[in-house]
Each structure stands twice: as structure tokens, then as C-alpha cells.
Design an enzyme around this catalytic site. Structure first.
Site, PDB file in Angstrom:
ATOM      1  N   GLU A 424      35.756  39.680  46.234  1.00  0.00           N
ATOM      2  CA  GLU A 424      35.971  37.934  45.644  1.00  0.00           C
ATOM      3  C   GLU A 424      36.072  36.799  46.077  1.00  0.00           C
ATOM      4  OE1 GLU A 424      40.195  37.981  46.995  1.00  0.00           O
ATOM      5  OE2 GLU A 424      40.613  36.092  46.516  1.00  0.00           O
ATOM      6  N   ASP A 497      40.909  39.784  50.008  1.00  0.00           N
ATOM      7  CA  ASP A 497      41.085  39.382  51.218  1.00  0.00           C
ATOM      8  C   ASP A 497      42.954  40.621  51.319  1.00  0.00           C
ATOM      9  OD1 ASP A 497      40.058  38.159  51.852  1.00  0.00           O
ATOM     10  OD2 ASP A 497      40.936  35.877  50.615  1.00  0.00           O
ATOM     11  N   ASP A 499      45.769  39.822  51.015  1.00  0.00           N
ATOM     12  CA  ASP A 499      47.067  38.905  51.025  1.00  0.00           C
ATOM     13  C   ASP A 499      47.320  39.101  49.076  1.00  0.00           C
ATOM     14  OD1 ASP A 499      44.986  37.483  49.332  1.00  0.00           O
ATOM     15  OD2 ASP A 499      45.016  36.152  50.698  1.00  0.00           O
ATOM     16  N   ASP A 501      46.602  37.500  46.733  1.00  0.00           N
ATOM     17  CA  ASP A 501      46.143  37.004  45.635  1.00  0.00           C
ATOM     18  C   ASP A 501      45.116  37.639  45.100  1.00  0.00           C
ATOM     19  OD1 ASP A 501      46.484  34.491  44.648  1.00  0.00           O
ATOM     20  OD2 ASP A 501      45.684  33.933  46.005  1.00  0.00           O
TER      21      ASP A 501
END
Ligand code: 0RA
Length: 635
Positions: A424, A497, A499, A501
Site C-alpha cells: 500500500e 500499514d 493501522d 487504513d
């Protein structure tokens, strides 16, 4: 004096000893499936009484230890009067003699359900205790059994209103190694029972979990279809489903509705038993359906130019439920969930074809939307076939694929051990490109948005650049044209990541793989990388933590008492040095990967539809929960 035995008497008088000697012959085994078979057997008897119009309520109680059940119906009550030849109450004969199918016709006793159609006596034989309570003719009666043998005679308990049969049973622990009924399994089965028999109220009192469920449906399969559509968050192509109900002689109930989903989802049942592997009834449905639709298209001159409609095109997005009741079902296959009676195919075809054709002709708005949907799926199939043919052609002529420009390929793509990291973001892609081992690791950075493929048609999916880049890089085609042998990497690793997102992107990608390249998941090619979220330095030592819990564990186990720890939280993969990314996430010797796995196709379907179709926040918890769990990730 001589006694003449008729064949009928010999059959009827066969005792229950064979059942206790070889339980597997009667209930399939003595594991959990066999144990639950006892429940279905007793419930099916009550369902028969309801199906014949004599009962409208069935109450199942799972007692609080989870080891015994009571099944009660408000039917006619099993007869308690003495059978003329045997001088025993009919109830006793029914519960203590082995019988099947027509052999008991003289007692008006017939079971249509039951995998083996073995009836209540088998349950009695395999129970350490069974109590039958009957309300009939103004009185309540009771008869008790142990291991299938009577404990005293039929007792009249007193006066009672109404009629009905109540069976309490506790399976025999000397037969079943583990007696633990599964409330969720029973709940699901009873819920389906209520859909298959509309207007019968099915109550499940689960004393293990402390829940009471009341299932009652006015529309039967229509309500079931509504529930399936909601669970799968499917967009329908036409408002009203096609409904077929034939109740003379046998029984055939069918509901069908076309949706924008890209798969076909028809659940089928024979005599109330789920037939997950299909069989002749599904074959009949498919042929009748295809003929009806083709006839409609021809009659109304709707045949599209330049594309031929296949049977799969006709069924793309089709959602429905088929329930048939037949007199002598033959089940086949390892899990006995495929119907094998050859005559059933023509029977169903013969009912479905004219009824569906008639319905299409009388529901023109729906019919036109359905035909448009079918033509669209044919065109999408042609387009994706053409696209994958193009890939094949290019490889054949130039020896090289027209690979996406942003792919940094590896030297050994196509060989065992090769890996593709789908990363990503550009900056993360840059670190990964520098940090990787270019001999066997390829990097594909994703820039734009990944489409939520859950609700989108294949033609839409193929318009998304990020998706087509992935498809081209993998080289194995997709959907019906997928050929896993052409996959260019042994491992496909999603790197995002740590997180929310990142989790979102991962979920979108997994949804895409699940819907359009499920073989890659099934064959174990798809993985999630686990980049660290924290770096913890203590003196000269460095530790990496995947998440908060991991960080706390490291602080407790490795740091406490050894001086001050310096904790760095990574904002994203992009800010990680290539060397660090290699060490923590890319290097096969030190990284941890999660293999994505499909556990149970039906449950998975539901989870994905729920995650992607409705609540966006659920998407994240899904991935995070699962990722924390262990080495295997179930989607
Ligand atoms: C034999 C004959 C009749 C009813 C039943 C059996 C019967 C069996 C079960 C099993 C569970 N619930 C049941 N309810 C009824 C017919 C008796 C009559 O003609 O009245």
C-alpha cells in the site's frame, strides 16, 4: 399346537439389539454428528406430524447440562391403545422395535424425514433414559425406557386437555464417548425447519446459553430468502422473488431471485435435510431454469448479438432456496449430503420449467431486468476471457507479459519460492523495493483506491486499474478463467500499514481474492505480512512489536529491570528504513507471515458480506482481531 408366524410379524418383532451393537449403521457414527442425529430424528417425527396438518407447534428444550433434550409437539399423540396382535401399546411397539418405511403402515406410522429414516426406536436404543409422555383421549400417559427397554408398563398420569407427544431422552454414555449438544447447531437447524414448514411455530429453549428462540414464518422460503439476501447484502435485480409451491403428493417449494452478486447461491434441502453437495434435485432445477429462461428470450426475440449465453451466465447472481420432500431419498457422498434419486431430476425440471416461464411472461419488468443481468454476465465473461487470452497470447509470442509499469519484478518469477508483495502506498513501495531480495521478491505498489468488489459486477471490477495491475502481475486470470497453475509467484503477500487504513485496504484486497480468485486462498498462496508498529531499544538490544499487546509483553518480558527502554512508533511503512523493513517484515528467516485460509465457505461468505456490505467499522475489527489471534488467519 403350532404357531404360524407371518413375515410381517417377524419384521415387526425385531428388537433393538442390532442398533446398540452397530450404532454407526443407523446414525452414521457415534461422534458429534451421530449424537445430533438423534435430535434430528426425534424432531423430524414431530415435523412429520405438523407436515400432515395435525400439529402447529414444536418445542425443543436443551436441558442445562447440555446432555439431554425434550421434544414436544401438539399433534395427535402417539397411539397408546393395545395393538391387536402384539397385545402391547402401539407406543411401546413404536419405541422398542426396529422398523423402517412402509413396514409400519398398518400403524399409520411413517417417517418421511431422517437421514436413514430410522425413527424413534433407534434413539430409544441409544439412550440411557427416554421418557415418552402422550396426551390423548382426555388423559396423559407416560412410558419410561432405559437402553431401549421398558421400565414398567404404560401409566396413566391423569386427566389432560389437548393432544400431543413429548419425548425426553438422554443419550447413552457407554455408546457416545462425548455427550455435549451444540446449542448453535440445533438453533440453526430449527430455524431452517421453521422456514421449510411455514406457519409451524418452532420454539427452542436453550437452557445451556439461557436463551429462548421462537421461530415462526408466514412466508416460509420467502422469509428465508429475505434473510439470506440481507446476510449477503445482495442487491436484487427484481423486486419480487419467483415462488413455486407444489404440495400435492410430494412437496416442492422453491424461491429464486437474481442479484448483482457474481456468484450463484442456492441452498437445497431434501426432506428437511441440507444437501450441501447438491444432487439430482439441483440438476433438475438447473435444467428447468435454463430452459424457461431460454424459451423466454427466444419468444421475445431478446437474443443478444455477438455473445452466446451459457447456463452459468443464466445463473450468475441467482440466490434461492429449494426444498423437496420425496418418499425414498437416497443420499450419496462421504457426508451423505448429495441426493442420488435419478427420477427426481425430471420431476423438478418438469415443474420448474413451465412455472418459471409462466412467471416470466406475467412479470415483464422483472423478466427484462433478469435477461439484462444475464446478458451482462455473458459479456463480462467474454471480456475477461478475452483479457486473459490476450495475456496468454503475449506470453506466447514475446515470451514476456505486458506487466504493469510499476511492478518491480524478481529474477525468478514463476519459480517455486518466488513472492509478490502487494504494498500500500508509493513510499512504502519504495522502501520495500530497496529492502527486498530482488532474486525472489517482487514488489507491486498500489497508488489509487482499491474498489470494494463485494457488491460490484465483474465488468466494473475489471475497470479498476489497481485490480487489473494485480491480475496482470499474477498472470493466472480470474473468475471462471482462473488457472492457478499459471500463477507467477508462489506466495502473494499483502503488506499494509498496521493501522486502520492498512486494515481497510487489506480487507478490500482479501474480498477481491475471495470473490474472484478463491482458489489462490484455498490453495494457500495468499498471506499477510506483519510489519511492526513499535521499535523498542534497550541498551544494545532492539525488539519489534506488532501491536500494543506485543509491545506490553516485550516490555514486561525483555525490558523490565534492564534499564530504560526507548519506544518508537512507526507512522507508516514509508518511514521505515529499507534495512529495517527487510529485517522485520521481508526476510523469510525473521519475518512472521499469516496464511489466509477459508474455513467454512458459508460462514466466510456471511462474514465478508457483512463486513463489506454494511458497517464499515466492522471491517477493521475483523482484520485486527484475527491478525492478533495466531499464525492462521481465517477470512
Ligand atoms: C402413529 C399414528 C398416529 C400418530 C403418530 C404415530 C404420531 C407419531 C409422532 C411422533 C412424534 N409426534 C407424533 N405424533 C403422532 C395417528 C394416530 C391417530 O390416528 O390418531
Amino acid at each position: 399346537m403350532t404357531t404360524t408366524y407371518t413375515a410381517k410379524d417377524i419384521t415387526v418383532l425385531e428388537g433393538l439389539e442390532p442398533v446398540r451393537k452397530r450404532p454407526g449403521m443407523y446414525i452414521g457414527g457415534v461422534g458429534s454428528a451421530g449424537l445430533h442425529h438423534l435430535v434430528w430424528e426425534i424432531v423430524d417425527n414431530a415435523v412429520d406430524e405438523a407436515m400432515n396438518g395435525y400439529a402447529d407447534q414444536i418445542a425443543v428444550t436443551l436441558h442445562k447440562e447440555g446432555t439431554s433434550l425434550t421434544v414436544a409437539d401438539n399433534g395427535r399423540g402417539i397411539p397408546v391403545d393395545k395393538h391387536p396382535t402384539h397385545k402391547k401399546p402401539a407406543l411401546e411397539i413404536i419405541l422398542t422395535t426396529l422398523h423402517s418405511g412402509g413396514k409400519f403402515e398398518h400403524l399409520n406410522y411413517k417417517t418421511s424425514g431422517g437421514l436413514h429414516g430410522v425413527g424413534a426406536s433407534v434413539v430409544n436404543a441409544l439412550s440411557k433414559e427416554l421418557v415418552a409422555t402422550i396426551k390423548r383421549d382426555g388423559s396423559e400417559w407416560e412410558m419410561r425406557f432405559r437402553h431401549g427397554q421398558t421400565q414398567g408398563s404404560l401409566k396413566k398420569l391423569g386427566a389432560a386437555r389437548g393432544t400431543g407427544t413429548t419425548i425426553y431422552f438422554h443419550p447413552d454414555p457407554t455408546i457416545f464417548p462425548k455427550i455435549e449438544f451444540d446449542p448453535e447447531l440445533i438453533r440453526q437447524r430449527l430455524e431452517v425447519t421453521s422456514y421449510l414448514h411455514k406457519k409451524v411455530r418452532v420454539i427452542f429453549e436453550d437452557q445451556v446459553g439461557g436463551h429462548k428462540h421462537v421461530f415462526e414464518n408466514e412466508q416460509g422460503l420467502g422469509d428465508y430468502l429475505g434473510k439470506i439476501l440481507a446476510e449477503r447484502a445482495s442487491k436484487v435485480v427484481h423486486e419480487q422473488p419467483f415462488v413455486l409451491e407444489k404440495d400435492n403428493g410430494g412437496r416442492l417449494h422453491l424461491v429464486l431471485q437474481w442479484t448483482e452478486a457474481t456468484d450463484e447461491h442456492v441452498r437445497s434441502y431434501v426432506n428437511g435435510i441440507p444437501t450441501g453437495s447438491g444432487g439430482t434435485h439441483e440438476t433438475g432445477l438447473r435444467s428447468g431454469l435454463a430452459k424457461a429462461v431460454r424459451n423466454y428470450i427466444e419468444t421475445h426475440e431478446l437474443t443478444p448479438r455477438g455473445v452466446t449465453l451459457t447456463a452459468e451466465d443464466i445463473r450468475e447472481g441467482l440466490t434461492g432456496v429449494l426444498s423437496v420432500f420425496i418418499s425414498d431419498p437416497q443420499f450419496q457422498g462421504q457426508t451423505k449430503d448429495r441426493l442420488n434419486n435419478p427420477e427426481v431430476a425430471n420431476l423438478i425440471d418438469g415443474h420448474v420449467r413451465p412455472a418459471l416461464e409462466h412467471w416470466l411472461n406475467h412479470n415483464r419488468t422483472a423478466a427484462e431486468a433478469i435477461v439484462a443481468r444475464i446478458i451482462l454476465s455473458a459479456r463480462a465473461r467474454e471480456a475477461s476471457r478475452a483479457a486473459s487470452a490476450e495475456v496468454t497470447r503475449k506470453t506466447a509470442t514475446t515470451g514476456r507479459l505486458n506487466l504493469p509499469g510499476k511492478l518491480s519484478d524478481c529474477a525468478t518469477s514463476g519459480a517455486p519460492g518466488s513472492e509478490l508483495f502487494i504494498v500500500e502506498g508509493d513510499s512504502a513501495g519504495g522502501s520495500a523495493k530497496q529492502g527486498r531480495d530482488r532474486r525472489f521478491q517482487a514488489i507491486l505498489p498500489l497508488r489509487g483506491k482499491v474498489l470494494n468488489t463485494e457488491a460490484a459486477a465483474l465488468s466494473k471490477v475489471l475497470e479498476n486499474k489497481e485490480i487489473t495491475d494485480i491480475v496482470t502481475a499474477l498472470g493466472c486470470g480470474l473468475g471462471k478463467n482462473l488457472d492457478a497453475r499459471r500463477l507467477r509467484y508462489e506466495k502473494v503477500i499483502l503488506l499494509a500499514d498496521a493501522d486502520s487504513d492498512g486494515h481497510h485496504i487489506t480487507t478490500l484486497l482479501l474480498t477481491f481474492f475471495y470473490r474472484h480468485m478463491p482458489e489462490l486462498i484455498r490453495e494457500g498462496h495468499v498471506f499477510l505480512a506483519q510489519p511492526p508498529l513499535y521499535r523498542i531499544d534497550v541498551g544494545k538490544e532492539t525488539h519489534w512489536a506488532l501491536d500494543d499487546a506485543d509491545r506490553d509483553r516485550i516490555l514486561k518480558d525483555k525490558v523490565s529491570g534492564r534499564g530504560r527502554a526507548e519506544i518508537t512508533r512507526f507512522k507508516g511503512l514509508g518511514e521505515m528504513m529499507p534495512k529495517v523493513l527487510w529485517e522485520t517484515t521481508l526476510n523469510p528467516k525473521t519475518r512472521r507471515l499469516l496464511r489466509v485460509d477459508i474455513d467454512d465457505a458459508l460462514a466466510t461468505d456471511k462474514v465478508i458480506a457483512e463486513l463489506m456490505g454494511k458497517d464499515p467499522s466492522a471491517r477493521f475489527t475483523f482484520i485486527m482481531e484475527r491478525a492478533e489471534e495466531a499464525q492462521e488467519l481465517d477470512v
